[in-house]
Each structure stands twice: as C-alpha cells, then as structure tokens.
Design a protein around this motif. Structure first.
Motif, PDB file in Angstrom:
ATOM      1  N   SER A  58       0.823  -1.201   0.000  1.00  0.00           N
ATOM      2  CA  SER A  58       0.000   0.000   0.000  1.00  0.00           C
ATOM      3  C   SER A  58       0.864   1.259   0.000  1.00  0.00           C
ATOM      4  O   SER A  58       2.024   1.255   0.382  1.00  0.00           O
ATOM      5  CB  SER A  58      -0.896  -0.005   1.237  1.00  0.00           C
ATOM      6  N   ARG A 110       2.195   4.692   1.256  1.00  0.00           N
ATOM      7  CA  ARG A 110       2.368   5.340   2.544  1.00  0.00           C
ATOM      8  C   ARG A 110       2.619   6.820   2.323  1.00  0.00           C
ATOM      9  O   ARG A 110       3.173   7.226   1.314  1.00  0.00           O
ATOM     10  CB  ARG A 110       3.542   4.724   3.310  1.00  0.00           C
ATOM     11  N   LYS A 144      -3.653   2.700   9.124  1.00  0.00           N
ATOM     12  CA  LYS A 144      -3.419   1.284   8.879  1.00  0.00           C
ATOM     13  C   LYS A 144      -2.237   1.066   7.935  1.00  0.00           C
ATOM     14  O   LYS A 144      -1.487   0.105   8.080  1.00  0.00           O
ATOM     15  CB  LYS A 144      -4.699   0.656   8.302  1.00  0.00           C
ATOM     16  N   SER A 145      -2.041   1.958   6.993  1.00  0.00           N
ATOM     17  CA  SER A 145      -0.945   1.808   6.040  1.00  0.00           C
ATOM     18  C   SER A 145       0.424   1.926   6.705  1.00  0.00           C
ATOM     19  O   SER A 145       1.427   1.491   6.137  1.00  0.00           O
ATOM     20  CB  SER A 145      -1.064   2.845   4.926  1.00  0.00           C
ATOM     21  N   GLU A 146       0.498   2.492   7.897  1.00  0.00           N
ATOM     22  CA  GLU A 146       1.762   2.623   8.618  1.00  0.00           C
ATOM     23  C   GLU A 146       1.932   1.560   9.690  1.00  0.00           C
ATOM     24  O   GLU A 146       2.936   1.550  10.393  1.00  0.00           O
ATOM     25  CB  GLU A 146       1.874   4.010   9.252  1.00  0.00           C
ATOM     26  N   ARG A 147       0.967   0.663   9.832  1.00  0.00           N
ATOM     27  CA  ARG A 147       1.088  -0.433  10.802  1.00  0.00           C
ATOM     28  C   ARG A 147       1.512  -1.696  10.069  1.00  0.00           C
ATOM     29  O   ARG A 147       0.944  -2.022   9.036  1.00  0.00           O
ATOM     30  CB  ARG A 147      -0.232  -0.641  11.535  1.00  0.00           C
ATOM     31  N   LEU A 148       2.463  -2.374  10.603  1.00  0.00           N
ATOM     32  CA  LEU A 148       3.008  -3.555   9.950  1.00  0.00           C
ATOM     33  C   LEU A 148       2.176  -4.778  10.284  1.00  0.00           C
ATOM     34  O   LEU A 148       1.972  -5.104  11.448  1.00  0.00           O
ATOM     35  CB  LEU A 148       4.461  -3.771  10.405  1.00  0.00           C
ATOM     36  N   SER A 149       1.686  -5.457   9.239  1.00  0.00           N
ATOM     37  CA  SER A 149       0.906  -6.668   9.450  1.00  0.00           C
ATOM     38  C   SER A 149       1.290  -7.781   8.483  1.00  0.00           C
ATOM     39  O   SER A 149       0.793  -8.896   8.607  1.00  0.00           O
ATOM     40  CB  SER A 149      -0.584  -6.365   9.322  1.00  0.00           C
ATOM     41  N   ASN A 150       2.181  -7.523   7.566  1.00  0.00           N
ATOM     42  CA  ASN A 150       2.611  -8.502   6.578  1.00  0.00           C
ATOM     43  C   ASN A 150       3.588  -9.486   7.223  1.00  0.00           C
ATOM     44  O   ASN A 150       4.667  -9.100   7.665  1.00  0.00           O
ATOM     45  CB  ASN A 150       3.269  -7.788   5.402  1.00  0.00           C
ATOM     46  N   GLN A 164       6.582   1.237   8.154  1.00  0.00           N
ATOM     47  CA  GLN A 164       5.516   0.457   8.750  1.00  0.00           C
ATOM     48  C   GLN A 164       6.066   0.006  10.098  1.00  0.00           C
ATOM     49  O   GLN A 164       7.199  -0.473  10.192  1.00  0.00           O
ATOM     50  CB  GLN A 164       5.162  -0.728   7.875  1.00  0.00           C
ATOM     51  N   HIS A 172      11.697   1.167   5.663  1.00  0.00           N
ATOM     52  CA  HIS A 172      10.721   0.204   5.159  1.00  0.00           C
ATOM     53  C   HIS A 172       9.880  -0.347   6.306  1.00  0.00           C
ATOM     54  O   HIS A 172       8.652  -0.319   6.243  1.00  0.00           O
ATOM     55  CB  HIS A 172      11.438  -0.922   4.425  1.00  0.00           C
ATOM     56  N   ALA A 173      10.530  -0.844   7.349  1.00  0.00           N
ATOM     57  CA  ALA A 173       9.806  -1.451   8.465  1.00  0.00           C
ATOM     58  C   ALA A 173      10.578  -1.233   9.754  1.00  0.00           C
ATOM     59  O   ALA A 173      11.807  -1.157   9.756  1.00  0.00           O
ATOM     60  CB  ALA A 173       9.607  -2.943   8.226  1.00  0.00           C
TER      61      ALA A 173
END
Length: 133
Positions: free
Chosen positions: A2, A4, A15-21, A58, A101-102
């Motif tokens: 997504s 950012r 949500k686009s800045e929260r890491l869930s992948n 993220q 990136h993360a």
C-alpha cells in the motif's frame, strides 16, 4: 504494497503505517535486518533501498507474553508505546535520510512504566540513534 504518506506533520497512525505482513515481519527478525538496544526497548529495522522518497516506516509494537503474562498489562504497554510514537513520529524521521521500510519496537523492560516514562525513553532512544548515524 500500500501507499504510505510522504513525511507530513499529521499525528495519525493509519493502517498503512502499521506492519501486518508476515513476510516482512519474518524478514525483520532474520539476521539481515539491523537492530539496536536502548533500555527498555529493542529496535529492529529495515531500510528501503529501492524507494528514494522519504516516508514513514511500517511499524510493529511488541510486548512479550513471557515477561507480562496478563493481557491487560501487555495492552497497556502497547497502547502507551503507540501513543508516544504517534505523537513524536515526525520528530523521529523528518531528518533521517534513508527511506525506512519497516520498524519493530520490542518492549524488553521487566516492569510496567507509565506513559511519561515510555515517551521519554522512546525519545531518548531515537535521539541516540540519530547521533549514531
């Protein structure tokens, strides 16, 4: 992945800045990521080499079940960490050059801390990190 937001001063944590992948999370904790420690936090991060536009990373907040058995203690600390990060994220990243990136922030302290202690520790950790670059 997504889109950012480029660094802006908004104090939101969308949500686009929260890491869930799961793939990126696994990559964060593998040996190819970088990390540093500043009590009561340990930071793991990945730098995005392909994208040259600065953007917020993220982010993932972790409070281990091993140290805090009760869920309400883990939620308490995680909410405080998110709030401190949300309020100061622009200050943390506006002058750091590599596009992030993360980022994973792990709480490794053994006691519950209130919001002001967590906020102060998080600000000091990022200030020390900026000096080390």
């Amino acid at each position: 992945m997504s889109k950012r937001a480029v660094l802006d001063k908004s104090q939101k944590l969308p949500k686009s800045e929260r890491l869930s992948n799961r793939k990126i999370i696994q990559e964060l904790f593998d040996s190819n990521s970088s990390s540093f420690f500043f009590y009561p936090f340990k930071f793991f991060f990945l730098v995005d080499e392909g994208n040259m536009l600065p953007h917020y990373p993220q982010v993932l907040f972790i409070v281990p079940k091993k140290r805090f058995r009760r869920a309400h203690d883990r939620h308490y600390l995680r909410r405080r960490m998110k709030e401190a990060y949300r309020l100061h994220k622009y200050d943390f990243f506006h002058d750091l050059l590599p596009p992030w990136h993360a980022l994973a922030i792990v709480y490794v302290g053994k006691t519950l801390m209130d919001f002001h202690q967590i906020e102060e520790a998080l600000c000091k950790a990022f200030a020390r990190f900026k000096q080390s670059l």
